[in-house]
Design a protein around this motif. Sequence first.
Motif, mmCIF file in Angstrom:
data_model
loop_
_atom_site.group_PDB
_atom_site.id
_atom_site.type_symbol
_atom_site.label_atom_id
_atom_site.label_comp_id
_atom_site.label_asym_id
_atom_site.label_seq_id
_atom_site.Cartn_x
_atom_site.Cartn_y
_atom_site.Cartn_z
ATOM 1 N N ASN A 87 0.839 -1.195 0.000
ATOM 2 C CA ASN A 87 0.000 0.000 0.000
ATOM 3 C C ASN A 87 0.877 1.249 0.000
ATOM 4 O O ASN A 87 1.686 1.455 0.898
ATOM 5 C CB ASN A 87 -0.908 -0.002 1.228
ATOM 6 N N ALA A 88 0.716 2.076 -1.028
ATOM 7 C CA ALA A 88 1.400 3.366 -1.091
ATOM 8 C C ALA A 88 0.393 4.484 -1.325
ATOM 9 O O ALA A 88 0.759 5.579 -1.742
ATOM 10 C CB ALA A 88 2.437 3.364 -2.205
ATOM 11 N N SER A 89 -0.886 4.185 -1.054
ATOM 12 C CA SER A 89 -1.941 5.163 -1.318
ATOM 13 C C SER A 89 -2.321 5.968 -0.090
ATOM 14 O O SER A 89 -2.875 7.062 -0.214
ATOM 15 C CB SER A 89 -3.189 4.446 -1.843
ATOM 16 N N GLY A 90 -2.055 5.438 1.081
ATOM 17 C CA GLY A 90 -2.503 6.095 2.303
ATOM 18 C C GLY A 90 -3.930 5.747 2.678
ATOM 19 O O GLY A 90 -4.418 6.175 3.738
ATOM 20 N N LEU A 98 -7.277 -5.146 -2.658
ATOM 21 C CA LEU A 98 -6.710 -5.483 -3.964
ATOM 22 C C LEU A 98 -6.127 -6.888 -3.961
ATOM 23 O O LEU A 98 -6.244 -7.625 -4.946
ATOM 24 C CB LEU A 98 -5.632 -4.468 -4.347
ATOM 25 N N THR A 99 -5.544 -7.292 -2.846
ATOM 26 C CA THR A 99 -4.992 -8.650 -2.753
ATOM 27 C C THR A 99 -6.094 -9.681 -2.933
ATOM 28 O O THR A 99 -5.929 -10.681 -3.653
ATOM 29 C CB THR A 99 -4.295 -8.845 -1.405
ATOM 30 N N ASP A 100 -7.235 -9.441 -2.292
ATOM 31 C CA ASP A 100 -8.359 -10.375 -2.421
ATOM 32 C C ASP A 100 -8.876 -10.421 -3.856
ATOM 33 O O ASP A 100 -9.225 -11.504 -4.367
ATOM 34 C CB ASP A 100 -9.495 -9.961 -1.481
ATOM 35 N N GLU A 101 -8.908 -9.276 -4.530
ATOM 36 C CA GLU A 101 -9.401 -9.248 -5.904
ATOM 37 C C GLU A 101 -8.458 -10.000 -6.840
ATOM 38 O O GLU A 101 -8.907 -10.750 -7.718
ATOM 39 C CB GLU A 101 -9.567 -7.796 -6.365
ATOM 40 N N LEU A 102 -7.158 -9.800 -6.664
ATOM 41 C CA LEU A 102 -6.207 -10.520 -7.500
ATOM 42 C C LEU A 102 -6.231 -12.014 -7.212
ATOM 43 O O LEU A 102 -6.083 -12.843 -8.116
ATOM 44 C CB LEU A 102 -4.797 -9.950 -7.281
ATOM 45 N N GLN A 103 -6.434 -12.366 -5.962
ATOM 46 C CA GLN A 103 -6.517 -13.788 -5.606
ATOM 47 C C GLN A 103 -7.745 -14.427 -6.235
ATOM 48 O O GLN A 103 -7.699 -15.588 -6.670
ATOM 49 C CB GLN A 103 -6.558 -13.929 -4.089
ATOM 50 N N VAL A 124 -0.013 7.067 -8.824
ATOM 51 C CA VAL A 124 -0.201 6.054 -9.865
ATOM 52 C C VAL A 124 0.386 4.734 -9.376
ATOM 53 O O VAL A 124 1.514 4.692 -8.862
ATOM 54 C CB VAL A 124 0.487 6.475 -11.187
ATOM 55 N N SER A 125 -0.376 3.661 -9.543
ATOM 56 C CA SER A 125 0.080 2.335 -9.127
ATOM 57 C C SER A 125 1.226 1.862 -10.007
ATOM 58 O O SER A 125 1.356 2.274 -11.172
ATOM 59 C CB SER A 125 -1.076 1.331 -9.182
ATOM 60 N N GLU A 126 2.053 0.977 -9.449
ATOM 61 C CA GLU A 126 3.221 0.468 -10.159
ATOM 62 C C GLU A 126 3.304 -1.043 -10.019
ATOM 63 O O GLU A 126 2.834 -1.610 -9.029
ATOM 64 C CB GLU A 126 4.508 1.097 -9.599
ATOM 65 N N VAL A 127 3.926 -1.672 -11.011
ATOM 66 C CA VAL A 127 4.174 -3.120 -10.968
ATOM 67 C C VAL A 127 5.660 -3.328 -11.262
ATOM 68 O O VAL A 127 6.149 -2.885 -12.299
ATOM 69 C CB VAL A 127 3.315 -3.891 -11.996
ATOM 70 N N PHE A 128 6.345 -4.007 -10.337
ATOM 71 C CA PHE A 128 7.765 -4.304 -10.499
ATOM 72 C C PHE A 128 7.965 -5.824 -10.529
ATOM 73 O O PHE A 128 7.167 -6.574 -9.947
ATOM 74 C CB PHE A 128 8.588 -3.707 -9.350
ATOM 75 N N TYR A 129 9.024 -6.259 -11.195
ATOM 76 C CA TYR A 129 9.274 -7.699 -11.311
ATOM 77 C C TYR A 129 10.751 -7.985 -11.171
ATOM 78 O O TYR A 129 11.616 -7.145 -11.461
ATOM 79 C CB TYR A 129 8.773 -8.226 -12.653
ATOM 80 N N LEU A 130 11.051 -9.202 -10.719
ATOM 81 C CA LEU A 130 12.416 -9.688 -10.704
ATOM 82 C C LEU A 130 12.772 -10.223 -12.087
ATOM 83 O O LEU A 130 11.887 -10.573 -12.873
ATOM 84 C CB LEU A 130 12.582 -10.787 -9.642
ATOM 85 N N GLY A 172 -1.298 2.652 -5.688
ATOM 86 C CA GLY A 172 -1.410 4.098 -5.569
ATOM 87 C C GLY A 172 -2.841 4.537 -5.371
ATOM 88 O O GLY A 172 -3.770 3.729 -5.321
ATOM 89 N N THR A 173 -3.010 5.857 -5.279
ATOM 90 C CA THR A 173 -4.355 6.386 -5.038
ATOM 91 C C THR A 173 -5.283 6.197 -6.236
ATOM 92 O O THR A 173 -6.498 6.278 -6.095
ATOM 93 C CB THR A 173 -4.266 7.886 -4.706
ATOM 94 N N ASP A 174 -4.723 5.929 -7.421
ATOM 95 C CA ASP A 174 -5.574 5.775 -8.598
ATOM 96 C C ASP A 174 -6.415 4.516 -8.543
ATOM 97 O O ASP A 174 -7.517 4.469 -9.107
ATOM 98 C CB ASP A 174 -4.721 5.780 -9.870
ATOM 99 N N LEU A 175 -5.924 3.465 -7.861
ATOM 100 C CA LEU A 175 -6.667 2.199 -7.797
ATOM 101 C C LEU A 175 -7.116 1.849 -6.382
ATOM 102 O O LEU A 175 -7.780 0.823 -6.200
ATOM 103 C CB LEU A 175 -5.804 1.055 -8.335
ATOM 104 N N ALA A 176 -6.750 2.645 -5.414
ATOM 105 C CA ALA A 176 -7.121 2.340 -4.025
ATOM 106 C C ALA A 176 -8.632 2.412 -3.843
ATOM 107 O O ALA A 176 -9.262 3.439 -4.111
ATOM 108 C CB ALA A 176 -6.436 3.313 -3.071
#
Length: 210
Positions: A87-90, A98-103, A124-130, A172-176
């Motif tokens: 969570n970076a939206s506050g 969101l975790t439940d929705e993705l699950q 704005v939300s972000e997606v990072f990967y290894l 981010g706040t855009d999808l929170a």
Amino acid sequence: MSDAPRRVGRPGSTPPPRAASPAIAVIVTLIAAVLGFFILRSLDDDNGSGASPDAEEVTTTLGFETTTLVPVTTTIDKSSFQLLVANASGVRGSAGTLTDELQSLGYRTLEPTNVVPGYGPKEVSEVFYLAGFETQAADVAGVLGVEALPMPGTKPVSDTDFVGATVLVVLGTDLAGQPLPGSAATTTATTVRIGPRQDGSRYSLSTGAS
């Protein structure tokens, strides 16, 4: 009488031949040149006029080639990797939602967490990967409507929270607290009635949310 002696030819000797006339020499040269020209032309016709039995006629056809591109759909095994929502939206509780929705979409998720202090809030939300999980991250990013990026050198979450994850979603706040892009949204029904009422008045345009 002259005292000069007279030359008397020897008996039986042949007089020297007369020199050829220059005009005759020119004519002979011209005749030889003409004959040589016709001989060379005849040889050239014999060698080049007829097609060689080993020769092949090559015909080149210029045209347009039509290429049809067939889209290739790659199916991602959503249970083959684990993702973490931070969570970076506050907005409290939004990472868990969101975790439940993705699950529910089939993704393997870890317990939601918060970003490290100083990283948020994010608009704005972000997606990072290894490394090696680019395709999986792109699949998650497509669901969220954002772009997948390589994991930065300093992770937005603590190493302890990130253990076991390969894809990180920074909320981010855009999808929170918002439904995922593409999910069923609220629609507005519009009813239009045409014609006069029984009392003589006209119907009005009415809208309503469903």
